[in-house]
Design an enzyme around this catalytic site. Sequence first.
Site, PDB file in Angstrom:
ATOM      1  CB  VAL A  93      -0.963  -0.034   1.210  1.00 16.61           C
ATOM      2  CG1 VAL A  93      -1.965  -1.177   1.062  1.00 16.61           C
ATOM      3  CG2 VAL A  93      -0.208  -0.153   2.533  1.00 16.61           C
ATOM      4  CG  HIS A 109      -3.764  -6.506  -0.820  1.00 16.31           C
ATOM      5  ND1 HIS A 109      -2.781  -7.317  -0.326  1.00 16.31           N
ATOM      6  CD2 HIS A 109      -4.682  -7.338  -1.374  1.00 16.31           C
ATOM      7  CE1 HIS A 109      -3.099  -8.590  -0.565  1.00 16.31           C
ATOM      8  NE2 HIS A 109      -4.232  -8.629  -1.203  1.00 16.31           N
ATOM      9  CB  THR A 175       4.749 -11.773  -1.291  1.00 16.90           C
ATOM     10  OG1 THR A 175       3.498 -12.243  -0.763  1.00 16.90           O
ATOM     11  CG2 THR A 175       5.075 -12.530  -2.573  1.00 16.90           C
TER      12      THR A 175
HETATM   13  N1  APR Z   1      13.884  -8.873   1.005  1.00 16.94           N
HETATM   14  C1  APR Z   1      13.032  -9.770   0.414  1.00 16.94           C
HETATM   15  N2  APR Z   1      12.034 -10.419   1.083  1.00 16.94           N
HETATM   16  C2  APR Z   1      11.923 -10.162   2.405  1.00 16.94           C
HETATM   17  C3  APR Z   1      12.771  -9.246   3.085  1.00 16.94           C
HETATM   18  C4  APR Z   1      13.785  -8.589   2.311  1.00 16.94           C
HETATM   19  N3  APR Z   1      14.621  -7.715   2.860  1.00 16.94           N
HETATM   20  N4  APR Z   1      12.398  -9.205   4.394  1.00 16.94           N
HETATM   21  C5  APR Z   1      11.366 -10.085   4.522  1.00 16.94           C
HETATM   22  N5  APR Z   1      11.089 -10.660   3.333  1.00 16.94           N
HETATM   23  C6  APR Z   1      10.066 -11.659   3.013  1.00 16.94           C
HETATM   24  C7  APR Z   1       9.758 -12.617   4.159  1.00 16.94           C
HETATM   25  O1  APR Z   1      10.651 -13.722   4.161  1.00 16.94           O
HETATM   26  C8  APR Z   1       8.332 -13.044   3.807  1.00 16.94           C
HETATM   27  O2  APR Z   1       8.369 -14.129   2.872  1.00 16.94           O
HETATM   28  O3  APR Z   1       8.871 -10.962   2.758  1.00 16.94           O
HETATM   29  C9  APR Z   1       7.770 -11.808   3.084  1.00 16.94           C
HETATM   30  C10 APR Z   1       6.790 -10.979   3.918  1.00 16.94           C
HETATM   31  O4  APR Z   1       5.641 -11.768   4.098  1.00 16.94           O
HETATM   32  P1  APR Z   1       4.365 -11.164   4.871  1.00 16.94           P
HETATM   33  O5  APR Z   1       4.815 -10.511   6.096  1.00 16.94           O
HETATM   34  O6  APR Z   1       3.376 -12.275   4.947  1.00 16.94           O
HETATM   35  O7  APR Z   1       3.852  -9.990   3.907  1.00 16.94           O
HETATM   36  P2  APR Z   1       3.079 -10.066   2.524  1.00 16.94           P
HETATM   37  O8  APR Z   1       3.360 -11.324   1.781  1.00 16.94           O
HETATM   38  O9  APR Z   1       3.341  -8.788   1.832  1.00 16.94           O
HETATM   39  O10 APR Z   1       1.552 -10.072   3.037  1.00 16.94           O
HETATM   40  C11 APR Z   1       0.525 -10.212   2.076  1.00 16.94           C
HETATM   41  O11 APR Z   1      -1.109  -9.911   3.800  1.00 16.94           O
HETATM   42  O12 APR Z   1      -1.565  -8.836   5.706  1.00 16.94           O
HETATM   43  C12 APR Z   1      -1.897  -8.889   4.400  1.00 16.94           C
HETATM   44  O13 APR Z   1      -2.747  -7.178   3.022  1.00 16.94           O
HETATM   45  C13 APR Z   1      -1.601  -7.581   3.689  1.00 16.94           C
HETATM   46  O14 APR Z   1      -0.640  -7.255   1.497  1.00 16.94           O
HETATM   47  C14 APR Z   1      -0.504  -7.954   2.699  1.00 16.94           C
HETATM   48  C15 APR Z   1      -0.698  -9.446   2.521  1.00 16.94           C
END
Ligand code: APR
Length: 240
Positions: A93, A109, A175
Amino acid sequence: MPSPDPRRIVIFSGSGVSAESGLPTFRDSGGLWRQYAWEEVASPEGWRKHPDVVQAFYNERRQPAAQAQPNAAHRAIAELEKAFDVVVVTQNVDDLHERAGSTTVVHVHGELAFARGEHSGLRQHVGAEPIRMGQLCAQGSQLRPDIVWFGESVQHLEEARAHVARAGRLLVVGTSLSVFPAASLVHAAQPSADKVVVAPELDSPPAGFDWMRGKATDCVPQVVARWLRERAHVSQGRDA
Ligand code: APR
């Protein structure tokens, strides 16, 4: 099914791509859902129960997101537009992809910098400004964050899926692929497409993807450099 176009690239990103810009992810240690109950701050039920709490949660995120700077991963992704037709499909976002120079960014999102009328659906730009209870849209409807909450419909999903299905190259970065239906987008990729996923941790890397186990600012520039090299070779080959 149209064959994937090697000139078309889709980047599918999550909060991990903005982690090195100082913005929290959701499920990592120190992540937002480790500090807050998403039911209370990111759901229609939470909004009905205590809208001021929900407003406060997003108001607290809006300033840091506006002050954060794009990192080497965001910038490398924007670089690809030199030689490719690039669509960034993001769950994020924040507007770091746009501020890095990416010209086609699909937010599935929602966006922190926008509000919308709770009943009117009228959207308006708020930038880094807080949204207050009692603040109404032009049609007199209470403004709420233009964010997709749990249980609400994802935005632009079919448009995003069509982009993925046509892409000759797909980069998934930052992600956990744990939130659906957005995470299902990776399955729209063509078997013959070049597919890479970048994340330090992943429960289950999607089938057919090369997993670069590392940080976005280390791995994404490498993938981008490889794709730009491959493209240069193709154009030289064609010109030869
Ligand atoms: N570089 C690359 N990846 C990273 C880094 C980094 N520096 N730091 C963390 N990660 C990875 C983690 O290993 C994990 O796989 O980013 C991912 C973050 O995962 P989540 O916290 O689950 O976030 P995200 O996948 O964006 O969430 C999806 O969930 O809560 C809802 O709407 C919200 O858009 C969001 C959705």
